[in-house]
Scaffold this motif. Structure first.
Motif, PDB file in Angstrom:
ATOM      1  N   ASN A 120      10.544  40.245   1.863  1.00 51.90           N
ATOM      2  CA  ASN A 120      10.973  39.068   1.112  1.00 51.90           C
ATOM      3  C   ASN A 120       9.791  38.116   1.028  1.00 51.90           C
ATOM      4  OD1 ASN A 120      13.887  39.346   0.530  1.00 51.90           O
ATOM      5  ND2 ASN A 120      14.049  39.539   2.748  1.00 51.90           N
ATOM      6  N   TYR A 122       8.807  34.430  -0.333  1.00 51.74           N
ATOM      7  CA  TYR A 122       9.330  33.159  -0.846  1.00 51.74           C
ATOM      8  C   TYR A 122       8.128  32.275  -1.192  1.00 51.74           C
ATOM      9  CZ  TYR A 122      13.184  34.896   2.102  1.00 51.74           C
ATOM     10  OH  TYR A 122      14.141  35.676   2.694  1.00 51.74           O
ATOM     11  N   VAL A 194      18.186  31.552   4.116  1.00 53.12           N
ATOM     12  CA  VAL A 194      16.771  31.154   4.181  1.00 53.12           C
ATOM     13  C   VAL A 194      16.582  29.924   3.296  1.00 53.12           C
ATOM     14  CG1 VAL A 194      14.400  31.864   3.688  1.00 53.12           C
ATOM     15  CG2 VAL A 194      16.029  33.540   4.577  1.00 53.12           C
TER      16      VAL A 194
HETATM   17  O1  LIG Z   1      13.549  36.345   5.170  1.00 52.88           O
HETATM   18  C1  LIG Z   1      14.274  36.163   6.147  1.00 52.88           C
HETATM   19  O2  LIG Z   1      13.981  35.429   7.084  1.00 52.88           O
HETATM   20  C2  LIG Z   1      15.628  36.810   6.207  1.00 52.88           C
HETATM   21  C3  LIG Z   1      15.834  37.921   5.227  1.00 52.88           C
HETATM   22  C4  LIG Z   1      17.254  38.401   5.187  1.00 52.88           C
HETATM   23  O3  LIG Z   1      18.171  37.780   5.644  1.00 52.88           O
HETATM   24  C5  LIG Z   1      17.543  39.693   4.562  1.00 52.88           C
HETATM   25  O4  LIG Z   1      16.603  40.338   4.045  1.00 52.88           O
HETATM   26  O5  LIG Z   1      18.720  40.104   4.568  1.00 52.88           O
END
Ligand SMILES: O=C(O)CCC(=O)C(=O)O
Ligand SMILES: [Fe+2]
Length: 259
Positions: A120, A122, A194
Motif C-alpha cells: 500500500n 499512500y 489508515v
Molecule cells: O497500510 C497499513 O498500515 C494497513 C494496510 C491494511 O490494513 C490492509 O492492507 O488491509
C-alpha cells in the motif's frame, strides 16, 4: 525488512509508463495487479487515498513470474520477504493453535496456503482532513502481517481509534475474520483504518494468509466448543465468505454467518 521496503518504494517511484502494464481492476492469478483507491474503482462510492500493488506469493517458485520485474531486485528481495513472512505467520498460527487448545498443525496446509502480498502506497496528502488512506475494515484473512515505518495505522480499541506507531524492525500482526470464526469469537478480528498525512509518503507491506482453495471449509474448531460455548457461526466455504464480503461491507459479511 529494510530491503523489502526499499524495493517497494522503488516500484512506486518508477515512471507511470513502467507501472502501467500492471494496472488492473481484477485480482489476477497470472499477473500482479496495480490499482488506485480500490481494486474496483468504479464500483466504490468513496475512494481511498492509496495506490496498491498486489500479487500472490505462495509457492514462491510458482508465483514469482507474476511479480513485477522492475525494479530489477524486486523479485529476489521479495522472494526472501515472502519466505520469512510465511515462516513467521506459521509460527504465530502454531502458537495460536496451542493457545486455543487445538491440535498441532491445525492451521498448517489448506487453511493457510493462500498468500497474497499487497504493497500500500499512500502519497502525502495536501489536506488529510478530507480523505482517508484506507477506510475502516476487518481483513477477510486468517492472519495479516504488516510492515510499516511511517505513522498512519489506527486500531479501534474500546470504542476509540488508537494510533499504532511503527517500531523499528517490528511486524504488526492482525487477526482476520477467519480466525474469529475458527476461535468461535474468542480472537476478535481487528477493526483498523489508515489515515493520511501531509508530511510524508507512506508505504506499507501487508502479507495476507488465507485458505488457498476457495472450497476450504471455515468453521468454529470442534476443540473450542462445549455445552457452554456452542458454535456462534455456521460452517462456510472461503469462497462463500468472499462472495458475501463483496456484496456487503465490513461487519455485515461476518454477520451473515453468525448463528
Ligand atoms: O497500510 C497499513 O498500515 C494497513 C494496510 C491494511 O490494513 C490492509 O492492507 O488491509
Ligand atoms: Fe487491513
Amino acid at each position: 525488512m529494510e530491503g523489502s521496503m526499499e524495493v517497494c518504494k522503488e516500484f512506486f517511484n518508477l515512471p507511470a509508463e513502467e507501472k502501467e502494464e500492471y494496472v488492473s481492476d481484477e485480482i489476477s492469478y497470472g499477473k500482479a495487479w496495480l490499482y488506485t483507491g480500490t481494486v474496483k474503482y468504479d464500483a466504490e462510492k468513496n475512494q481511498n487515498w492509496v495506490d496498491g500493488l498486489g500479487h500472490l506469493c505462495y509457492p514462491v517458485e510458482e508465483t514469482i513470474n507474476s511479480w513485477p520485474n522492475k525494479p530489477p531486485r524486486y523479485r529476489e528481495v521479495i522472494a526472501e520477504y515472502a519466505v520469512g513472512s510465511k515462516k513467521l505467520s506459521q509460527m504465530i498460527l502454531e502458537l495460536i493453535a496451542q493457545g486455543l487448545g487445538l491440535e498441532k498443525g491445525y492451521f498448517a496446509g489448506k487453511l493457510s496456503d493462500g498468500h497474497t502480498l499487497v504493497v500500500n502506497h499512500y502519497p502525502k496528502c495536501p489536506d488529510p482532513s478530507l480523505t482517508i488512506g484506507l477506510k475502516e475494515h476487518h481483513d477477510p484473512t486468517v492472519l495479516t502481517t504488516i510492515q510499516q515505518n511511517v505513522c498512519g495505522l489506527h486500531l479501534f480499541v474500546n470504542g476509540k481509534w488508537l494510533a499504532v506507531d511503527p517500531l523499528p524492525n517490528a511486524i504488526f500482526v492482525i487477526n482476520g475474520y477467519q480466525l474469529e470464526v475458527i476461535s468461535n469469537g474468542r480472537l476478535k478480528s481487528a477493526l483498523h483504518r489508515v489515515v493520511t498525512n501531509a508530511e510524508a509518503d507512506r508505504t506499507t507491506i501487508s502479507y495476507f494468509i488465507n485458505p488457498g482453495d476457495g472450497e476450504s471449509v471455515i468453521e468454529p474448531a470442534k476443540a473450542v466448543l462445549s455445552d457452554g460455548n456452542p458454535p456462534k457461526f455456521r460452517a462456510f466455504t472461503y469462497s462463500e465468505f468472499i462472495k458475501k464480503k463483496m456484496e456487503v461491507d465490513g461487519e455485515s459479511a461476518l454477520a451473515a454467518f453468525r448463528l
